[in-house]
Design a protein around this motif. Structure first.
Motif, PDB file in Angstrom:
ATOM      1  N   CYS A   1       8.341  -1.811   0.620  1.00  0.00           N
ATOM      2  CA  CYS A   1       7.982  -1.694  -0.795  1.00  0.00           C
ATOM      3  C   CYS A   1       8.712  -2.774  -1.594  1.00  0.00           C
ATOM      4  O   CYS A   1       9.766  -3.255  -1.177  1.00  0.00           O
ATOM      5  CB  CYS A   1       8.389  -0.311  -1.295  1.00  0.00           C
ATOM      6  SG  CYS A   1       8.091  -0.050  -3.042  1.00  0.00           S
TER       7      CYS A   1
ATOM      8  N   ASP B   1       3.899   6.519  -1.689  1.00  0.00           N
ATOM      9  CA  ASP B   1       4.516   5.839  -2.833  1.00  0.00           C
ATOM     10  C   ASP B   1       3.506   5.100  -3.700  1.00  0.00           C
ATOM     11  O   ASP B   1       3.305   5.440  -4.875  1.00  0.00           O
ATOM     12  CB  ASP B   1       5.590   4.859  -2.327  1.00  0.00           C
ATOM     13  CG  ASP B   1       6.278   4.107  -3.461  1.00  0.00           C
ATOM     14  OD1 ASP B   1       6.000   4.404  -4.631  1.00  0.00           O
ATOM     15  OD2 ASP B   1       7.098   3.217  -3.171  1.00  0.00           O
TER      16      ASP B   1
ATOM     17  N   THR C   1      10.458  -2.269  -4.054  1.00  0.00           N
ATOM     18  CA  THR C   1      11.798  -1.734  -4.330  1.00  0.00           C
ATOM     19  C   THR C   1      12.768  -2.085  -3.203  1.00  0.00           C
ATOM     20  O   THR C   1      13.950  -2.329  -3.446  1.00  0.00           O
ATOM     21  CB  THR C   1      11.720  -0.196  -4.501  1.00  0.00           C
ATOM     22  OG1 THR C   1      10.685   0.082  -5.446  1.00  0.00           O
ATOM     23  CG2 THR C   1      13.025   0.376  -5.009  1.00  0.00           C
TER      24      THR C   1
ATOM     25  N   HIS D   1      10.776   4.125   2.428  1.00  0.00           N
ATOM     26  CA  HIS D   1      10.484   5.450   1.861  1.00  0.00           C
ATOM     27  C   HIS D   1       9.004   5.801   1.940  1.00  0.00           C
ATOM     28  O   HIS D   1       8.510   6.573   1.136  1.00  0.00           O
ATOM     29  CB  HIS D   1      11.001   5.513   0.420  1.00  0.00           C
ATOM     30  CG  HIS D   1      10.582   4.346  -0.431  1.00  0.00           C
ATOM     31  ND1 HIS D   1      11.426   3.295  -0.714  1.00  0.00           N
ATOM     32  CD2 HIS D   1       9.414   4.048  -1.024  1.00  0.00           C
ATOM     33  CE1 HIS D   1      10.779   2.413  -1.463  1.00  0.00           C
ATOM     34  NE2 HIS D   1       9.559   2.843  -1.664  1.00  0.00           N
ATOM     35  N   GLU D   2       8.288   5.225   2.931  1.00  0.00           N
ATOM     36  CA  GLU D   2       6.848   5.473   3.037  1.00  0.00           C
ATOM     37  C   GLU D   2       6.493   5.865   4.478  1.00  0.00           C
ATOM     38  O   GLU D   2       6.155   5.013   5.292  1.00  0.00           O
ATOM     39  CB  GLU D   2       6.091   4.206   2.585  1.00  0.00           C
ATOM     40  CG  GLU D   2       6.371   3.874   1.114  1.00  0.00           C
ATOM     41  CD  GLU D   2       6.071   2.424   0.749  1.00  0.00           C
ATOM     42  OE1 GLU D   2       4.975   2.181   0.237  1.00  0.00           O
ATOM     43  OE2 GLU D   2       6.922   1.550   0.971  1.00  0.00           O
TER      44      GLU D   2
HETATM   45 ZN   LIG Z   1       8.438   2.093  -3.228  1.00  0.00          ZN
END
Ligand SMILES: [Zn+2]
Length: 357
Positions: free
Chosen positions: A40, A159, A42, A61-62
């Protein structure tokens, strides 16, 4: 001790593939064997040291994966089932969760509103860029994937899709609205798709890359503007007869895009901000009508939890939105350092990279 490979934040500028122990499963957890994950924007902020996390933390986080082991308190799922979990893993017992803010969850029932507290994977606990990940509060967060859907088709749900749609939802788009979306990266493209689903009648997508604007059209944009060729603020005001847009969605996190979003907004319009900002924002007095324009400025962080994920999976399964074109590259987890290099430098038309252990 059984070991696994994981992409670990070592220091600013360095994310490395390392060996780590496969986590122990607590009573409320589920251990997922990751089948597909992704990087991501992020994560790039983390890589660059712009968003601080603990050294040694696994990033990502995915998750899309198979349930390897369930904690003894987790009911209604089976080992071997294919599932996703949201990037945000609320436990739904905090004040923030019960106030409808899963992403600002305190993480436990005794806490209130910890900013971004619901974001745990690759932030406060080990993340998904690994062979295995521990999903906390699994009962609240695991969402089974319909068999007909591929990992790639659901990879945006945890996300990107949840965040992009949240931008359209927070803008409270009404049927017939004129909406502009600044930046057509993965989140902006999902915001464009979300604006279409919400019933906007004119969707203006802005970016500096023509290939992204082409995908924006597939996602529902009626007009695309390349900011390298036109003065976007002038053009949007011209397109709306000087009226301004009902909603402007900011999907990048820069002063320039935030400011342009404000400048094209009608009095009473909503600026829905999704970007991750790395410095202070300035609100220009004129564009803000000295604070008397009845503007609404709202921000959103990716809603999480299994009900949110169920709805997003349903959108994909129904064929209302096809986010397949967002997956532009495939890498093995073993090559994740090269994937970061490609993604962080936005080379080769990359949008999202499917990463497979
Ligand atoms: Zn993300």
């Amino acid at each position: 001790m059984a070991m696994m490979k994981a992409a670990v934040f070592v220091a600013p500028g360095r994310i490395e593939l390392q060996d780590k122990p496969i986590p122990e499963v607590g009573p409320d957890d589920a251990l997922l064997r990751i089948t597909t994950t992704t990087i991501c924007g992020t994560d790039v902020h983390i890589l660059k040291g712009e968003y601080p996390v603990a050294r040694g933390l696994t990033i990502g986080h995915e998750p899309v994966g198979i349930i390897e082991k369930l904690g003894r308190n987790v009911r209604g799922y089976q080992e071997g089932q294919r599932v996703i979990a949201g990037a945000i893993c609320p436990n739904f017992s905090s004040y923030a969760s019960q106030d409808g803010l899963s992403s600002q969850d305190g993480g436990c029932s005794c806490h209130g509103y910890k900013p971004m507290g619901g974001w745990r994977f690759g932030n406060s606990i080990d993340g998904t860029q690994a062979e295995y990940v521990l999903v906390p509060d699994a009962q609240a967060n695991l969402a089974p994937v319909p068999e007909a859907l591929s990992d790639e088709q659901v990879l945006m749900c945890p996300d990107i899709m949840s965040t992009g749609f949240a931008g359209a939802e927070a803008a409270r788009i009404k049927i017939g609205d004129v909406v502009v979306i600044f930046a057509q990266g993965p989140i902006g493209l999902c915001a464009t798709a979300g604006a279409k689903l919400r019933g906007a009648s004119t969707i203006i997508a802005v970016d500096g890359v023509d290939s992204r604007l082409a995908i924006a059209r597939q996602m529902g944009a009626d007009v695309t503007l390349n900011f390298r060729n036109v003065d976007v603020v002038e053009e949007v005001l011209r397109l709306t007869g000087g009226r301004g847009v009902d909603a402007a969605i900011e999907a990048l996190g820069l002063q320039s895009t935030f400011e342009s979003a404000l400048r094209v907004l009608k009095p009473g319009g909503t600026l829905s901000s999704l970007g991750v900002y790395s410095s202070d924002l300035v609100i220009p007095l004129g564009a803000f009508h000295a604070g008397l324009g009845d503007h609404k400025i709202v921000t959103s962080l990716c809603p999480g939890g299994k009900e949110r994920m169920r709805r997003l999976l349903n959108v994909v399964a129904s064929g209302r939105v096809d986010l397949g074109p967002l997956v532009t590259h495939h890498y093995a987890l073993d090559d994740i350092e090269a994937a970061y290099e490609l993604f962080a430098n936005q080379r080769d038309g990359v949008l999202k990279i499917a990463i497979k252990p």
